[in-house]
Design a protein around this motif. Structure first.
Motif, PDB file in Angstrom:
ATOM      1  N   PHE A  17      60.627  44.954   8.353  1.00  0.00           N
ATOM      2  CA  PHE A  17      61.582  43.998   8.944  1.00  0.00           C
ATOM      3  C   PHE A  17      62.275  44.604  10.164  1.00  0.00           C
ATOM      4  N   TYR A  20      60.066  44.199  13.174  1.00  0.00           N
ATOM      5  CA  TYR A  20      60.067  42.783  13.595  1.00  0.00           C
ATOM      6  C   TYR A  20      61.338  42.459  14.370  1.00  0.00           C
ATOM      7  N   LEU A  24      62.026  41.446  18.426  1.00  0.00           N
ATOM      8  CA  LEU A  24      62.838  40.297  18.857  1.00  0.00           C
ATOM      9  C   LEU A  24      64.046  40.722  19.688  1.00  0.00           C
ATOM     10  N   ILE A  26      66.708  42.466  18.669  1.00  0.00           N
ATOM     11  CA  ILE A  26      67.981  42.414  17.934  1.00  0.00           C
ATOM     12  C   ILE A  26      68.690  43.766  18.073  1.00  0.00           C
ATOM     13  N   THR A  30      73.404  44.758  14.446  1.00  0.00           N
ATOM     14  CA  THR A  30      72.922  43.581  13.713  1.00  0.00           C
ATOM     15  C   THR A  30      71.744  43.958  12.811  1.00  0.00           C
ATOM     16  N   LYS A  41      66.326  31.540  -0.303  1.00  0.00           N
ATOM     17  CA  LYS A  41      65.747  30.371   0.350  1.00  0.00           C
ATOM     18  C   LYS A  41      65.756  29.192  -0.605  1.00  0.00           C
ATOM     19  N   ILE A  52      63.915  24.061   4.991  1.00  0.00           N
ATOM     20  CA  ILE A  52      64.051  25.424   4.484  1.00  0.00           C
ATOM     21  C   ILE A  52      65.421  25.936   4.890  1.00  0.00           C
ATOM     22  N   ARG A  59      74.508  35.702   7.744  1.00  0.00           N
ATOM     23  CA  ARG A  59      74.095  34.564   8.569  1.00  0.00           C
ATOM     24  C   ARG A  59      73.301  33.603   7.701  1.00  0.00           C
ATOM     25  N   TYR A  61      70.409  30.205   8.099  1.00  0.00           N
ATOM     26  CA  TYR A  61      69.501  29.532   9.033  1.00  0.00           C
ATOM     27  C   TYR A  61      68.860  28.342   8.333  1.00  0.00           C
ATOM     28  N   VAL A  63      66.134  24.974   8.861  1.00  0.00           N
ATOM     29  CA  VAL A  63      65.122  24.331   9.697  1.00  0.00           C
ATOM     30  C   VAL A  63      64.501  23.188   8.911  1.00  0.00           C
ATOM     31  N   LEU A  78      69.850  33.943  14.777  1.00  0.00           N
ATOM     32  CA  LEU A  78      68.772  34.936  14.659  1.00  0.00           C
ATOM     33  C   LEU A  78      68.702  35.603  16.038  1.00  0.00           C
ATOM     34  N   TRP A 107      55.405  32.345  11.680  1.00  0.00           N
ATOM     35  CA  TRP A 107      55.505  32.784  10.289  1.00  0.00           C
ATOM     36  C   TRP A 107      54.534  31.999   9.407  1.00  0.00           C
ATOM     37  N   HIS A 109      54.061  30.959   5.128  1.00  0.00           N
ATOM     38  CA  HIS A 109      54.541  30.971   3.736  1.00  0.00           C
ATOM     39  C   HIS A 109      53.389  30.657   2.792  1.00  0.00           C
TER      40      HIS A 109
HETATM   41  C1  ECB Z   1      69.316  34.033   7.670  1.00  0.00           C
HETATM   42  C2  ECB Z   1      69.209  35.327   6.927  1.00  0.00           C
HETATM   43  C3  ECB Z   1      68.779  36.499   7.783  1.00  0.00           C
HETATM   44  C4  ECB Z   1      69.797  36.790   8.817  1.00  0.00           C
HETATM   45  C5  ECB Z   1      69.393  37.983   9.667  1.00  0.00           C
HETATM   46  C6  ECB Z   1      70.404  38.122  10.722  1.00  0.00           C
HETATM   47  C7  ECB Z   1      70.187  38.725  11.891  1.00  0.00           C
HETATM   48  C8  ECB Z   1      68.831  39.240  12.307  1.00  0.00           C
HETATM   49  C9  ECB Z   1      68.376  38.501  13.509  1.00  0.00           C
HETATM   50  C10 ECB Z   1      67.133  38.127  13.743  1.00  0.00           C
HETATM   51  C11 ECB Z   1      65.996  38.442  12.861  1.00  0.00           C
HETATM   52  C12 ECB Z   1      65.041  37.291  12.821  1.00  0.00           C
HETATM   53  C13 ECB Z   1      64.776  36.606  11.721  1.00  0.00           C
HETATM   54  C14 ECB Z   1      65.453  36.911  10.440  1.00  0.00           C
HETATM   55  C15 ECB Z   1      64.501  36.741   9.294  1.00  0.00           C
HETATM   56  C16 ECB Z   1      64.587  35.769   8.417  1.00  0.00           C
HETATM   57  C17 ECB Z   1      65.494  34.598   8.589  1.00  0.00           C
HETATM   58  C18 ECB Z   1      64.752  33.295   8.547  1.00  0.00           C
HETATM   59  C19 ECB Z   1      63.401  33.471   9.157  1.00  0.00           C
HETATM   60  C20 ECB Z   1      62.649  32.201   9.225  1.00  0.00           C
HETATM   61  O1  ECB Z   1      62.265  31.762  10.268  1.00  0.00           O
HETATM   62  O2  ECB Z   1      62.385  31.598   8.070  1.00  0.00           O
HETATM   63  C21 ECB Z   1      61.553  30.469   8.146  1.00  0.00           C
HETATM   64  C22 ECB Z   1      60.616  30.501   7.009  1.00  0.00           C
HETATM   65  O3  ECB Z   1      61.317  30.429   5.782  1.00  0.00           O
HETATM   66  C23 ECB Z   1      62.387  29.238   8.111  1.00  0.00           C
HETATM   67  O4  ECB Z   1      63.064  29.117   9.270  1.00  0.00           O
END
Ligand code: ECB
Length: 134
Positions: A17, A20, A24, A26, A30, A41, A52, A59, A61, A63, A78, A107, A109
């Motif tokens: 990770f 990765y 990106l 980052i 962070t 999830k 999702i 954080r 996220y 989508v 992100l 990505w 799944h």
């Molecule tokens: C939201 C939890 C992770 C937060 C990480 C915070 C900062 C790191 C910044 C960037 C890293 C890039 C991605 C983080 C990895 C996983 C978060 C969701 C990735 C994703 O795209 O999940 C998909 C597939 O489940 C749904 O959007």
């Protein structure tokens, strides 16, 4: 029976990770925090419509998409880069291509037993995350 991603999935482990996140761009602080997270999830699937939600103590996220339909993704919280994304079926896997500034971003799944796998790609880096059904 088609594959059913519905459910609550709890983080078990991840690989690569850090690399990765570096791909990106980052920042250090962070990355240090993100590496310690155990995100959850919640996937809702109705036919080819998905949402999702990924939540953590740092954080969140969210989508939503329909298979085969392009959508604008902001990756908010992100790396905040905008992408034009599309998710398709590859047999029992869902594969997202995230077209934007970063090459080879996306990505995949899939489910194996009671585990949900997520492979995240950016440029030359692949990170894998594994979740277990809650
Ligand atoms: C939201 C939890 C992770 C937060 C990480 C915070 C900062 C790191 C910044 C960037 C890293 C890039 C991605 C983080 C990895 C996983 C978060 C969701 C990735 C994703 O795209 O999940 C998909 C597939 O489940 C749904 O959007």
């Amino acid at each position: 029976m088609p594959v059913d991603f519905n459910g609550t999935w709890n983080f078990v482990r991840s690989e690569n990770f850090e690399s990765y996140m570096l791909a990106l761009g980052i920042d250090f602080a962070t990355r240090k925090i993100a590496n310690l997270l155990k995100p959850q999830k919640v996937i809702k699937q109705e036919g080819d419509s998905f949402s999702i939600s990924t939540t953590s103590t740092f954080r969140n996220y969210f989508v939503q998409f329909k298979i085969g339909e392009e959508f604008d993704e902001d990756n908010k919280g992100l790396d905040n880069r905008k992408c034009t994304s599309v998710v398709t079926w590859d047999n029992d896997k869902i594969v997202c291509v995230q077209n934007g500034e970063k090459r080879n971003r996306g990505w995949t799944h899939w489910i194996e037993g009671d585990e949900l796998y997520l492979e995240l790609c950016c440029e030359d880096q692949i990170s894998r995350q594994v979740f277990k059904r809650g």
